[in-house]
Design a protein around this motif. Sequence first.
Motif, mmCIF file in Angstrom:
data_model
loop_
_atom_site.group_PDB
_atom_site.id
_atom_site.type_symbol
_atom_site.label_atom_id
_atom_site.label_comp_id
_atom_site.label_asym_id
_atom_site.label_seq_id
_atom_site.Cartn_x
_atom_site.Cartn_y
_atom_site.Cartn_z
ATOM 1 N N VAL A 1 0.825 -1.209 0.000
ATOM 2 C CA VAL A 1 0.000 0.000 0.000
ATOM 3 C C VAL A 1 0.859 1.259 0.000
ATOM 4 C CG1 VAL A 1 -2.111 -0.905 1.036
ATOM 5 C CG2 VAL A 1 -0.228 -0.209 2.511
ATOM 6 N N ALA A 2 2.146 1.126 0.304
ATOM 7 C CA ALA A 2 3.060 2.270 0.259
ATOM 8 C C ALA A 2 3.110 2.868 -1.149
ATOM 9 C CB ALA A 2 4.456 1.847 0.709
ATOM 10 N N ARG A 3 2.709 2.085 -2.161
ATOM 11 C CA ARG A 3 2.687 2.571 -3.540
ATOM 12 C C ARG A 3 1.528 3.537 -3.781
ATOM 13 N NH1 ARG A 3 6.203 1.182 -7.390
ATOM 14 N NH2 ARG A 3 7.756 -0.105 -6.378
ATOM 15 N N LEU A 4 0.538 3.483 -2.880
ATOM 16 C CA LEU A 4 -0.639 4.343 -3.052
ATOM 17 C C LEU A 4 -0.383 5.697 -2.424
ATOM 18 C CD1 LEU A 4 -3.378 1.776 -1.923
ATOM 19 C CD2 LEU A 4 -2.974 2.535 -4.270
ATOM 20 N N PRO A 5 -1.164 6.724 -2.847
ATOM 21 C CA PRO A 5 -1.104 8.009 -2.140
ATOM 22 C C PRO A 5 -1.425 7.770 -0.664
ATOM 23 C CG PRO A 5 -2.609 8.139 -4.029
ATOM 24 C CD PRO A 5 -2.148 6.719 -3.931
ATOM 25 N N ALA A 6 -0.743 8.517 0.223
ATOM 26 C CA ALA A 6 -0.901 8.273 1.668
ATOM 27 C C ALA A 6 -2.357 8.393 2.104
ATOM 28 C CB ALA A 6 -0.030 9.240 2.457
ATOM 29 N N TRP A 7 -3.098 9.383 1.548
ATOM 30 C CA TRP A 7 -4.483 9.576 1.991
ATOM 31 C C TRP A 7 -5.351 8.359 1.662
ATOM 32 C CZ3 TRP A 7 -8.345 9.267 -1.615
ATOM 33 C CH2 TRP A 7 -7.985 9.453 -2.964
ATOM 34 N N LEU A 8 -5.034 7.727 0.525
ATOM 35 C CA LEU A 8 -5.841 6.573 0.116
ATOM 36 C C LEU A 8 -5.544 5.358 0.988
ATOM 37 C CD1 LEU A 8 -7.947 5.675 -1.932
ATOM 38 C CD2 LEU A 8 -6.109 4.967 -3.455
ATOM 39 N N SER A 9 -4.259 5.105 1.199
ATOM 40 C CA SER A 9 -3.938 3.926 2.006
ATOM 41 C C SER A 9 -4.383 4.123 3.453
ATOM 42 C CB SER A 9 -2.446 3.599 1.934
ATOM 43 O OG SER A 9 -1.697 4.687 2.399
ATOM 44 N N SER A 10 -4.294 5.362 3.970
ATOM 45 C CA SER A 10 -4.756 5.589 5.350
ATOM 46 C C SER A 10 -6.268 5.447 5.425
ATOM 47 C CB SER A 10 -4.390 6.976 5.882
ATOM 48 O OG SER A 10 -3.287 7.480 5.213
ATOM 49 N N PHE A 11 -6.961 5.951 4.368
ATOM 50 C CA PHE A 11 -8.417 5.847 4.370
ATOM 51 C C PHE A 11 -8.863 4.398 4.507
ATOM 52 C CE2 PHE A 11 -12.224 4.983 1.753
ATOM 53 C CZ PHE A 11 -13.164 5.613 2.538
ATOM 54 N N PHE A 12 -8.197 3.513 3.797
ATOM 55 C CA PHE A 12 -8.640 2.117 3.821
ATOM 56 C C PHE A 12 -8.387 1.431 5.157
ATOM 57 C CE2 PHE A 12 -9.602 2.520 -0.571
ATOM 58 C CZ PHE A 12 -10.593 1.579 -0.771
ATOM 59 N N LEU A 13 -7.610 2.086 6.026
ATOM 60 C CA LEU A 13 -7.378 1.495 7.346
ATOM 61 C C LEU A 13 -8.622 1.531 8.228
ATOM 62 C CD1 LEU A 13 -3.759 2.686 8.225
ATOM 63 C CD2 LEU A 13 -4.531 0.380 7.652
ATOM 64 N N ILE A 14 -9.661 2.264 7.811
ATOM 65 C CA ILE A 14 -10.892 2.205 8.607
ATOM 66 C C ILE A 14 -11.640 0.891 8.364
ATOM 67 C CG2 ILE A 14 -11.148 4.732 8.633
ATOM 68 C CD1 ILE A 14 -13.532 4.381 6.722
ATOM 69 N N PHE A 15 -11.217 0.130 7.352
ATOM 70 C CA PHE A 15 -11.846 -1.170 7.084
ATOM 71 C C PHE A 15 -10.981 -2.291 7.660
ATOM 72 C CE2 PHE A 15 -13.125 1.628 3.511
ATOM 73 C CZ PHE A 15 -14.458 1.740 3.845
ATOM 74 N N PRO A 16 -11.605 -3.429 7.945
ATOM 75 C CA PRO A 16 -10.846 -4.499 8.617
ATOM 76 C C PRO A 16 -9.812 -5.194 7.724
ATOM 77 C CG PRO A 16 -13.132 -5.177 8.217
ATOM 78 C CD PRO A 16 -13.043 -3.736 7.862
ATOM 79 N N THR A 17 -10.050 -5.202 6.402
ATOM 80 C CA THR A 17 -9.237 -6.059 5.539
ATOM 81 C C THR A 17 -7.732 -5.727 5.554
ATOM 82 O OG1 THR A 17 -11.226 -6.163 4.193
ATOM 83 C CG2 THR A 17 -9.256 -7.192 3.295
ATOM 84 N N PRO A 18 -7.313 -4.451 5.404
ATOM 85 C CA PRO A 18 -5.868 -4.185 5.425
ATOM 86 C C PRO A 18 -5.205 -4.652 6.719
ATOM 87 C CG PRO A 18 -7.107 -2.166 4.960
ATOM 88 C CD PRO A 18 -8.104 -3.230 5.227
ATOM 89 N N HIS A 19 -5.922 -4.530 7.812
ATOM 90 C CA HIS A 19 -5.384 -4.988 9.091
ATOM 91 C C HIS A 19 -5.169 -6.497 9.075
ATOM 92 C CE1 HIS A 19 -5.913 -1.049 10.814
ATOM 93 N NE2 HIS A 19 -7.178 -1.035 10.435
ATOM 94 N N ALA A 20 -6.176 -7.208 8.567
ATOM 95 C CA ALA A 20 -6.062 -8.669 8.504
ATOM 96 C C ALA A 20 -4.875 -9.068 7.629
ATOM 97 C CB ALA A 20 -7.355 -9.270 7.963
ATOM 98 N N VAL A 21 -4.675 -8.324 6.532
ATOM 99 C CA VAL A 21 -3.555 -8.624 5.630
ATOM 100 C C VAL A 21 -2.227 -8.362 6.341
ATOM 101 C CG1 VAL A 21 -2.450 -8.005 3.454
ATOM 102 C CG2 VAL A 21 -4.948 -8.134 3.591
ATOM 103 N N ASN A 22 -2.112 -7.238 7.072
ATOM 104 C CA ASN A 22 -0.874 -6.923 7.805
ATOM 105 C C ASN A 22 -0.522 -8.011 8.804
ATOM 106 O OD1 ASN A 22 -0.368 -4.516 6.539
ATOM 107 N ND2 ASN A 22 -1.530 -3.281 8.020
ATOM 108 N N ILE A 23 -1.560 -8.455 9.556
ATOM 109 C CA ILE A 23 -1.304 -9.482 10.574
ATOM 110 C C ILE A 23 -0.836 -10.776 9.902
ATOM 111 C CG2 ILE A 23 -2.297 -10.832 12.460
ATOM 112 C CD1 ILE A 23 -4.500 -8.579 12.642
ATOM 113 N N ALA A 24 -1.556 -11.177 8.871
ATOM 114 C CA ALA A 24 -1.225 -12.433 8.195
ATOM 115 C C ALA A 24 0.179 -12.358 7.587
ATOM 116 C CB ALA A 24 -2.258 -12.739 7.118
ATOM 117 N N ARG A 25 0.504 -11.198 7.010
ATOM 118 C CA ARG A 25 1.829 -11.077 6.373
ATOM 119 C C ARG A 25 2.928 -11.157 7.429
ATOM 120 N NH1 ARG A 25 1.008 -7.292 2.278
ATOM 121 N NH2 ARG A 25 0.571 -9.100 0.948
#
Lengths: 260, 304
Positions: free
Chosen positions: A195-219
């Motif tokens: 997600v570092a490839r995305l604009p910061a506002w976009l990647s931060s916005f998606f942190l309000i959803f559970p999926t990126p968190h689940a991906v971080n933990i799994a990775r």
Amino acid sequence: MNNLKARFTGAFRFWQRNADVFRSHYLSSVVGNIGEPLLYLFGLGAGIGGMIEKVDGIPYLQWIAPGMMAAAAMNAAAFECTFGAYTRMVEQKVYEGVLATPLEVEDVVLGEILWGATKGLMSSAILLLVLSALGLFDRWASVPFLLIEMALFGTVFAALTMCVTAVSKSYEFFNYFFTLFLTPLLVFSGIWFPVARLPAWLSSFFLIFPTPHAVNIARYLFHGGGVIMPIIGILCLAACAPVLIWLAMRLVRRRLIPAP
Amino acid sequence: MDAVSAKGLRRSFGTFEAVKETGFSIRPGECYGFLGPNGAGKSTTIRMIHGMLPRSGGELNVMGRDIDLDRPAIKAHIGVVSQENNLDRDLTVRQNLLTYARYFEIPPPEARRRAAELLAFVQLDAKADARLATLSGGMQRRLAIARALINNPSLLILDEPTTGLDPQARHLIWRRLNMLKRQRITIILTTHYMEEAEHLCDRVAIMNGGEILLEGAPRELITRQIGEEVVELHVEEGKMPAAIEAVRQICENYDVHGETLYLYSRECKKLAQEVMRLEHRMIVHRRATLEDLFLKLAGRTLNE
């Protein structure tokens, strides 16, 4: 405490009902649930992986594997708690029948969410087996943690979709849900690229959803690395689960039992 | 203790008052029927009794306890056959009963025993392993009754148990319900078949517009309101005013519904002979039924 025990007993009874039905046609369900991630794994792995080779020093196929596990859990839970739950609630009136027994709306909703989480856990576990067989995963010490994580993430996502189902007017509504909600999550949650490839506002916005968190933990559980985001992820998922379950119960009750 | 007692019971949906300040008490072991046209408030009333709908006001005790406060515990002793088919279509006939038994925390061996017994009772033992889609409407209704009995309820609630069934299927269900009556299970049903109410119910409440208009034993209500017998006069199109004019001379108590004149009298035999002398040949002289009572009441309320 007794109330909580009764709630989980009731929920388990409804969970059992869904499990019984699943057992009578599990083959088609399993094929559907793991077929799609496998398709992505081979298609994207061979296609894009051939061009990229490594991300953060990890071969591309191995890099996307944990995100795919999360995606598998998400898809399975979402399908179960949208089309499956809606069919039982509206088309077949299964809930209405159950509500004439000692079970209450909240028991049924909790049972439905736990069943969605179970489907998510099954899909991701089967995917993990396949990944292991392909030599893309071998950190055995991580297995219990991954399964617990997927169960928690599955619960959060099942509860979230149950809220959507509670306010859905028809099956068509789920088309919006899948194209406008689930697809963006699949694209922007760090499953296929950092997600570092995305604009910061976009990647931060998606942190309000559970999926990126689940991906971080799994990775983290797959490959190690920075520990801060996974910890934030666990806290977020653990905090979201009860809130979303409560909300789903409220919304379904409002739909089924018209207030006086 | 009454099986069900209601006082000032109300339920509205938004501004619509589906049930208005209604009171009734249902005794243990009796079969009590709510009668009335669609929209009379029958289903709303019984949905409140089995805890599916919270009430807007008034008192409602089921087996001595407030249903809205003690729902799961009371529901454990109630069996419900709802108007819409809500059997579990993903399960077989037997699985429907076993899964339902689990919701009541009935241990599996006991559940299997009761399921076998109940399938025999509703004559579905040959269909035990069939999928729901292969069952006729009558069979599905019988399965719904078996399912409602899985917890040995002391109160059985049926919302239009035979609507949409053919006469044969209906009579089979009536026979089963009569057997249950003999076992002293309290039965509450709604119906708009007057024949059904007369056949099954010890007492009926006739509802219209969210209110109970009359309550009592069917025969008693009929005799009190109508008399023992009725003379029906089928009048040719356009000749109704003349017919009424002629009939008025011999009978003051009559109703008109469509092309038919209904004459009520204590002395119907004499009345029938007099009516025969009139020009109309289509005359039926028969026993009065709940339907007559109902038409009379409906006519009156519609005229208001």
